[in-house]
Design an enzyme around this catalytic site. Sequence first.
Site, mmCIF file in Angstrom:
data_model
loop_
_atom_site.group_PDB
_atom_site.id
_atom_site.type_symbol
_atom_site.label_atom_id
_atom_site.label_comp_id
_atom_site.label_asym_id
_atom_site.label_seq_id
_atom_site.Cartn_x
_atom_site.Cartn_y
_atom_site.Cartn_z
ATOM 1 N N TYR A 118 4.565 -84.505 -37.507
ATOM 2 C CA TYR A 118 5.715 -83.851 -38.154
ATOM 3 C C TYR A 118 5.365 -83.396 -39.568
ATOM 4 O O TYR A 118 4.661 -84.096 -40.292
ATOM 5 C CB TYR A 118 6.896 -84.820 -38.229
ATOM 6 C CG TYR A 118 8.120 -84.172 -38.827
ATOM 7 C CD1 TYR A 118 8.950 -83.398 -38.034
ATOM 8 C CD2 TYR A 118 8.413 -84.302 -40.180
ATOM 9 C CE1 TYR A 118 10.065 -82.778 -38.582
ATOM 10 C CE2 TYR A 118 9.517 -83.682 -40.736
ATOM 11 C CZ TYR A 118 10.339 -82.919 -39.927
ATOM 12 O OH TYR A 118 11.442 -82.302 -40.464
ATOM 13 N N TRP A 120 5.995 -79.916 -42.713
ATOM 14 C CA TRP A 120 6.317 -78.520 -43.002
ATOM 15 C C TRP A 120 5.108 -77.613 -43.075
ATOM 16 O O TRP A 120 5.256 -76.400 -43.071
ATOM 17 C CB TRP A 120 7.125 -78.442 -44.296
ATOM 18 C CG TRP A 120 8.589 -78.471 -44.047
ATOM 19 C CD1 TRP A 120 9.289 -79.426 -43.358
ATOM 20 C CD2 TRP A 120 9.539 -77.490 -44.464
ATOM 21 N NE1 TRP A 120 10.627 -79.088 -43.338
ATOM 22 C CE2 TRP A 120 10.805 -77.916 -44.018
ATOM 23 C CE3 TRP A 120 9.455 -76.309 -45.191
ATOM 24 C CZ2 TRP A 120 11.978 -77.196 -44.256
ATOM 25 C CZ3 TRP A 120 10.614 -75.585 -45.437
ATOM 26 C CH2 TRP A 120 11.856 -76.029 -44.968
#
Length: 776
Positions: A118, A120
């Site tokens: 996970y 960005w």
Amino acid sequence: MAGKPDRGAAYPTSAHWGSFEVLVRDGRVVGVRPDPADPAPSPLIENTPDAQHHPTRVDRPVARRRWLERGPGPDPRRGAPDDEYVALDWDTALDLVAAELDRVRRDHGNAAVFGGSYGWASAGRFHHAQSQLHRFLNTIGGYTRSVTTYSHGAAEVLLPHVVGAAGTRDLLYRPPTWEAIAEHTDLLVSFGGLRVSNTWVSSGGRAANTAEGGMREAARRGTEFVSVSPLRDDTAAELGARWVSAAPGTDTAILLSLIHVLLVEDLADTAFLDRCTVGWRRLRDYVLGRTDGTPKSPEWAAALSGVAAAELRDLARRMARGRTLVNVGWSVQRARYGEQPLWAGIALAAFLGQIGLPGGGFATGYGSMGNYGGGSTRLALPRLPQGRNPVDSLIPVARIADMLLHPGEPFDFDGRRLRYPDVRLVYWAGGNPFHHHQDLARLRRAFARPDTVVVNETHWTATARHADVVFPVTTTLEREDFAASNGDLRLRVMRRAVPPHGAARDDYAVFTGLAERLGAAGEFTEGRDARQWLRHLYEEWRGRQGPEAGLPDFDGFWADGGVDIPHRVADTTLFGGFRADPEAAPLGTPSGRIELYSETVAEFGYPDCPGHPVWLDPPERPGTELARRWPLTLVANQPRDRLHSQQDMGAHSRAGKVAGRAPVRLHPDDAAARGIADGDVVRLFNDRGSCLAGAVLDDGVRPGVVQLSTGAWFDPSAPEVTCAHGNPNAVTADVGTSRLAQGCTGQLSLVQVERFDGVPPPVRAFVPPRIVERAR
Ligand SMILES: Nc1nc2c(c(=O)[nH]1)N[C@H]1C(S)=C(S)[C@@H](COP(=O)(O)OP(=O)(O)OC[C@H]3O[C@@H](n4cnc5c(=O)[nH]c(N)nc54)[C@H](O)[C@@H]3O)O[C@H]1N2
Ligand SMILES: Nc1nc2c(c(=O)[nH]1)N[C@H]1C(S)=C(S)[C@@H](COP(=O)(O)OP(=O)(O)OC[C@H]3O[C@@H](n4cnc5c(=O)[nH]c(N)nc54)[C@H](O)[C@@H]3O)O[C@H]1N2
Ligand SMILES: [Mo]
């Protein structure tokens, strides 16, 4: 010599924090320039020059000395600040990791590879690190994945039960524009405020920051704002919002009390409730106290929230008077029992009878992200296909430490009983769990468990420092790509501005190298290099837009630097069709209606998420037993000066530090009671851990609340504290929202704060680890 200094050549680029130009001289980024087309460029672009060439850039492949010498296996010393790394050439490093992937999948099966990864990463549709990793792992037999997000995990799981899957997608990705709000909305009541600094960011980057102007324009045209939040500056002063200073974690009580007022003052729209919802009478009975003897009155809510009963009563009446939009910010659901304020918010909007009216009803996300309210994209943006994952093993994303610490144990998730896989190899690319996860001391114990941790990173983050092998990867400025986010105005070319740092390669090249060694190169690359993939993804997307869009071919697009995105959806009324005719356009719920009581959720039998919205008292709240020892509520919100942990070494982020540490804001009275002065180094602590931070006194912080944003690079180098630099996840609790969604709860926790007397330990977060040459 007179005249302008040579500022170098300008290269257009895109980051999650906007579209801008970097100025390059002699192969180095020396400055940035905002895009003239951006009405409100974010100051975050100022971090880029320093970050690009910082000493923490990973410049060659390395392996941890202990892992090299002892071979794969659990290691309690993984992540030790004094760990030593050995420099490797690319072929050696790729050979080692390919062999280890092969061993793990052969001996333990592909579910033993955790590839959730996970995070960005960076803007750019092709070089998206997670997509690259997932595609690669799928070509070698799959991996254990993670589902949902840290951002709005509770919403993703709860809302489908309440408004259906399509309704959930509309709420999260197709909300009405700021323009529609300006036109129709009389009153916008936002739980969690409308933090301007959060709107500087959109996932994938955005051609222009339109949110800030959108809010202002709405205020100018008469929309009134109410900001329910513990921080005055959660909503821009220019909006003239009424600040309702509420104790964090009590929004559900407030929302229920507003429904209470509507009921007892006969302001509820029962015709709408009958036509468009199910279960409202059950909720009514609960709100009136018929089921548990406790009326959820304004007086009841006032005792919990600290908001005066008269103010709540007045707010409910105002909401019933005109077109009202109830916005529940994502922060509010990123806490224990985070499902409840969402459900209660929808219920309030339903009792107001406003769902489905232009500019009215319920929303979740205004002020949380820049593109929310900025239109939406009807046809999917260009995207690297990820292939198919044949492994069905999964975790809700924020259960990472539980998974590593409790292999084989069962857990609940959305009505299912699942088991944690026995993970042997963790591969992370494009995320920083030692930024984003809660209770970092516990995460360190969890990261000791696997045999091998592999990380692709641009920088020596705390996560890279918990890896056995680190591959150095390029930043966006060192490769070619194009960028856009949902609802974006333009698909923008990102030019290569500078050569790769050291021996860094693109994530794509790393995975191509691994795929070659595992016999999957053909499937992974489909014979394309990076430029050919860009052409392919663009042309495939152009084809989907249809000839009427009149888009140029790839060469034209590349030469022009971008194209306007066709088929944008600029205006939507959420649930308008459903409201007009619930029979003809039912929601995707079992009843086809808005479920204010869900039979499905009730049957799961979760005490922490029953069949309708309820007030559940979180263990970490003022007034609870724990609050005797930890009397302050820590709000760990998003940082104003950067995106998460990215570019924390940049000039703008550094300028916000106090005494070289993350700034913690507290009310002057709370500071005075502790002998804390502005600029002091303070220690935040509870039983889980501690961190240092620099005190900022501010009466815009609700008494009893301290605010320390996320993203200071985790620094475990000082023995006396968990983090010397001020990462709030040193003290947050690693527990899910509930058994339903298992979402992240990092926003709120209880702490004590004290002045740190004596010589504070140095911050070593930005000192890279020791790397030695390989002995021959
Ligand atoms: N206490 C608390 N914790 C929180 C939150 C909170 O509210 N409170 N919020 C949560 C939320 S909403 C989120 S979204 C998460 C964010 O958590 P993350 O998304 O993990 O945070 P980032 O700092 O953006 O991490 C991205 C990493 O990717 C790396 N990177 C960038 N580009 C590339 C690339 O091209 N390739 C590779 N391989 N790497 C790259 C960066 O260097 C950086 O280390 O944090 C969560 N954590
Ligand atoms: N500059 C910048 N912008 C960002 C990001 C970033 O890192 N930096 N991250 C992006 C990401 S990934 C996400 S998911 C979004 C997150 O968007 P949000 O979740 O909306 O953002 P936060 O800043 O965590 O929280 C907003 C405010 O909610 C308030 N709040 C906290 N707890 C409560 C509560 O219990 N009740 C009420 N009423 N208010 C409360 C806090 O005062 C806080 O300032 O932001 C995005 N925008
Ligand atoms: Mo997020």
